[in-house]
Each structure stands twice: as structure tokens, then as C-alpha cells.
Design a protein around this motif. Structure first.
Motif, PDB file in Angstrom:
ATOM      1  N   MET A   1     -19.452  86.187  61.395  1.00 29.58           N
ATOM      2  CA  MET A   1     -19.876  86.454  60.023  1.00 29.58           C
ATOM      3  C   MET A   1     -19.817  85.177  59.193  1.00 29.58           C
ATOM      4  N   ASN A   2     -20.849  84.967  58.369  1.00 32.09           N
ATOM      5  CA  ASN A   2     -20.864  83.841  57.456  1.00 32.09           C
ATOM      6  C   ASN A   2     -19.823  84.060  56.366  1.00 32.09           C
ATOM      7  N   CYS A   3     -19.120  83.004  55.986  1.00 32.12           N
ATOM      8  CA  CYS A   3     -18.078  83.150  54.979  1.00 32.12           C
ATOM      9  C   CYS A   3     -18.653  83.421  53.591  1.00 32.12           C
ATOM     10  N   ASN A   4     -19.934  83.113  53.388  1.00 34.39           N
ATOM     11  CA  ASN A   4     -20.574  83.383  52.105  1.00 34.39           C
ATOM     12  C   ASN A   4     -21.087  84.816  52.065  1.00 34.39           C
ATOM     13  N   LEU A   5     -20.731  85.549  51.027  1.00 26.23           N
ATOM     14  CA  LEU A   5     -21.158  86.936  50.897  1.00 26.23           C
ATOM     15  C   LEU A   5     -22.368  87.095  49.985  1.00 26.23           C
ATOM     16  N   THR A   6     -22.801  86.021  49.368  1.00 32.02           N
ATOM     17  CA  THR A   6     -23.989  86.069  48.514  1.00 32.02           C
ATOM     18  C   THR A   6     -24.844  84.835  48.772  1.00 32.02           C
ATOM     19  N   PRO A   7     -26.164  84.949  48.533  1.00 26.82           N
ATOM     20  CA  PRO A   7     -27.030  83.776  48.701  1.00 26.82           C
ATOM     21  C   PRO A   7     -26.799  82.759  47.593  1.00 26.82           C
ATOM     22  N   GLU A   8     -26.994  81.505  47.900  1.00 23.99           N
ATOM     23  CA  GLU A   8     -26.842  80.455  46.905  1.00 23.99           C
ATOM     24  C   GLU A   8     -28.084  80.389  46.014  1.00 23.99           C
ATOM     25  N   ASN A   9     -27.871  80.196  44.741  1.00 21.71           N
ATOM     26  CA  ASN A   9     -28.955  79.988  43.780  1.00 21.71           C
ATOM     27  C   ASN A   9     -29.997  81.110  43.818  1.00 21.71           C
ATOM     28  N   PHE A  10     -29.519  82.342  43.956  1.00 25.33           N
ATOM     29  CA  PHE A  10     -30.448  83.470  44.008  1.00 25.33           C
ATOM     30  C   PHE A  10     -30.998  83.800  42.632  1.00 25.33           C
ATOM     31  N   SER A  11     -32.287  84.119  42.583  1.00 29.75           N
ATOM     32  CA  SER A  11     -32.900  84.643  41.361  1.00 29.75           C
ATOM     33  C   SER A  11     -33.949  85.666  41.762  1.00 29.75           C
ATOM     34  N   LEU A  12     -34.131  86.674  40.917  1.00 27.15           N
ATOM     35  CA  LEU A  12     -35.097  87.721  41.203  1.00 27.15           C
ATOM     36  C   LEU A  12     -36.515  87.154  41.236  1.00 27.15           C
ATOM     37  N   GLU A  13     -37.319  87.676  42.165  1.00 30.53           N
ATOM     38  CA  GLU A  13     -38.723  87.298  42.219  1.00 30.53           C
ATOM     39  C   GLU A  13     -39.433  87.838  40.977  1.00 30.53           C
ATOM     40  N   LYS A  14     -40.362  87.051  40.446  1.00 29.72           N
ATOM     41  CA  LYS A  14     -41.033  87.434  39.200  1.00 29.72           C
ATOM     42  C   LYS A  14     -42.546  87.494  39.326  1.00 29.72           C
ATOM     43  N   THR A  15     -43.079  87.195  40.506  1.00 26.12           N
ATOM     44  CA  THR A  15     -44.521  87.268  40.716  1.00 26.12           C
ATOM     45  C   THR A  15     -44.821  88.185  41.895  1.00 26.12           C
ATOM     46  N   SER A  16     -46.092  88.368  42.183  1.00 24.82           N
ATOM     47  CA  SER A  16     -46.503  89.254  43.270  1.00 24.82           C
ATOM     48  C   SER A  16     -46.662  88.525  44.599  1.00 24.82           C
TER      49      SER A  16
END
Length: 243
Positions: A1-16
Motif C-alpha cells: 500500500m502507498n503511504c499516501n492516502l490522497t492524491p497530490e495537488n488534486f482539484s475537481l475537473e471543470k471541463t468536459s
């Protein structure tokens, strides 16, 4: 298992148009299960279209990508798959140490018959069905849709869409990722076929997202050659609403 539980620099997609050259490897996510979707897709869907404590369904759960994201985002989730090997992988994937308030349920079952779920009990469906028999996930397993040729697969997806409509609450979202296929020089618009099936089941179309493909085995094979056809480099993420 990767020690990181969240993606780095995540942001919601805003286009199609969505593109994830780095498919994502946080928590227990891997690309070892062929054809599984990038965890960025269910993460975007879960955050945008549900709230903490909501119930998320993936009726083609595979190796468990959707359920891992549901656990990380404090949603309850149900994962269903016809393949017992996939169920084992899924149970292993969600078995990591994380202080989550969510309940995760995993069971072997048929996406056409979700009798264990009550009518209008699900807040979000996020799923990635097989692309007919392009990748066969079992050897002769009964009711495995990945065993069916295109025309048979399309027919068998009709009861899947009907069950999705039944279990989803009014006003909620059903999202699925599907791509077109090419066989013997002919392009089959599998994406549009499934879009129509779900709309005929009662869903209205909210969004069509074009998801760019990366690092496909078939693409590597043909990229260096001059062909009389274009390489398929996209999939469709259909976001449907039960009105």
C-alpha cells in the motif's frame, strides 16, 4: 500500500474533457487489474455528486477502485461483481487502515439483479462495465458480460440499466465509463449504444465527458505503423440523472 492516502495537488475537473496521464497510485490503487479505471474518475464523481454518509454503488466493481475512494471520502458503498476473483481483489483493496465513517459492502452478484438493494436506496452510481468481450475477465463464467460479443452485450446491458434506475434515488446521478470498439476494421459505437440504453431506461443525460486514454496496450502496438484507421484514444463518461 502507498503511504499516501490522497492524491497530490488534486482539484475537481471543470471541463468536459478529462485526462490523467498519471493514472493515480495513492492508497491501494494499482493498474494491475487490466481495464480498471483511474481513481481520479470516481473521486471526481463522488465529491461532485454525493455527500458524506451517502451510499455509492459500483455494480461492476472489479478490483475495487470506486470503493477505495468511497472509503477515503467517507461514503457508504456497495460493490458487486459476478467474478469471484474480482471480489477477492476488491476485499483486499479496501482492507487498509483508515479512520473512515463509511460502511463498505462487497458481494458476488449480477448487475442485472440487485435484489439485495431496496428501490431508490442509492445516492450515486459510479461504474465501469466491460467493453463487450474486448477483455475477458473469466473463462466461461455464467452471466459474465465480458464473455459476450457486441450485439449480445448490448442486449444484456438493458436489464443492467433498468436495475440501476430502480435502485437510484430520484434526482441522483448514475455515471458510467465506456469506450467504442473496433473489430475487423469496423468501428462499433458502443458508447452511444449504452447512452441510448440508459436513456431508454428512464435516465436523462446531464453530461458527456470525453476521457483521454493513455498507455493502452493496443495503442503501443499500432502507433509506429501507418494505418487506414485512427487509433481510439478516448472513452465516454456518461453522467445520467434520474429525474
Amino acid at each position: 500500500m502507498n503511504c499516501n492516502l490522497t492524491p497530490e495537488n488534486f482539484s475537481l475537473e471543470k471541463t468536459s474533457i478529462w485526462s490523467f496521464p498519471d493514472r493515480g497510485s495513492w492508497a491501494t490503487h494499482t493498474n494491475k487489474y487490466r481495464g480498471n479505471w483511474s481513481p481520479y474518475i470516481p473521486r471526481n464523481l463522488i465529491i461532485r455528486y454525493s455527500n458524506e454518509g451517502d451510499s455509492v454503488l459500483d455494480q461492476f466493481v472489479g478490483s475495487g477502485t470506486t470503493l477505495v475512494e468511497a472509503k477515503l471520502l467517507n461514503r457508504n458503498a456497495f460493490g458487486v461483481d459476478i467474478n469471484p476473483d474480482a471480489i477477492k481483489l476488491c476485499k483486499s483493496a479496501v482492507n487498509f487502515d483508515y479512520s473512515s465513517k463509511s460502511h463498505i459492502g462487497i458481494r458476488k452478484g449480477n448487475a442485472q439483479k440487485l435484489s439485495f438493494l431496496s428501490t431508490e436506496s442509492i445516492d450515486l452510481i459510479a461504474t465501469h462495465p466491460p467493453y463487450a468481450d474486448i477483455i475477458k475477465y473469466s473463462e466461461g463464467l455464467a452471466n459474465d458480460l465480458s464473455q459476450y460479443p457486441i450485439n449480445k452485450f448490448i442486449e444484456e446491458m438493458k436489464p443492467v440499466a433498468a436495475e440501476a434506475f430502480r435502485v437510484l434515488k430520484r434526482g441522483k446521478i448514475c455515471a458510467f465509463l465506456i469506450g467504442d470498439v473496433r473489430q475487423k476494421g469496423t468501428l462499433y459505437p458502443l458508447g452511444f449504444e449504452l447512452m441510448n440504453i440508459f436513456m431508454n431506461a428512464g435516465f436523462s443525460l446531464k453530461e458527456i465527458v470525453i476521457k483521454e486514454q493513455h498507455n493502452c496496450i493496443g495503442t503501443k502496438k499500432w502507433r509506429s505503423k501507418i494505418n487506414d484507421f485512427l487509433l481510439l484514444a478516448h472513452e465516454y463518461l456518461y453522467i445520467m440523472k434520474k429525474t
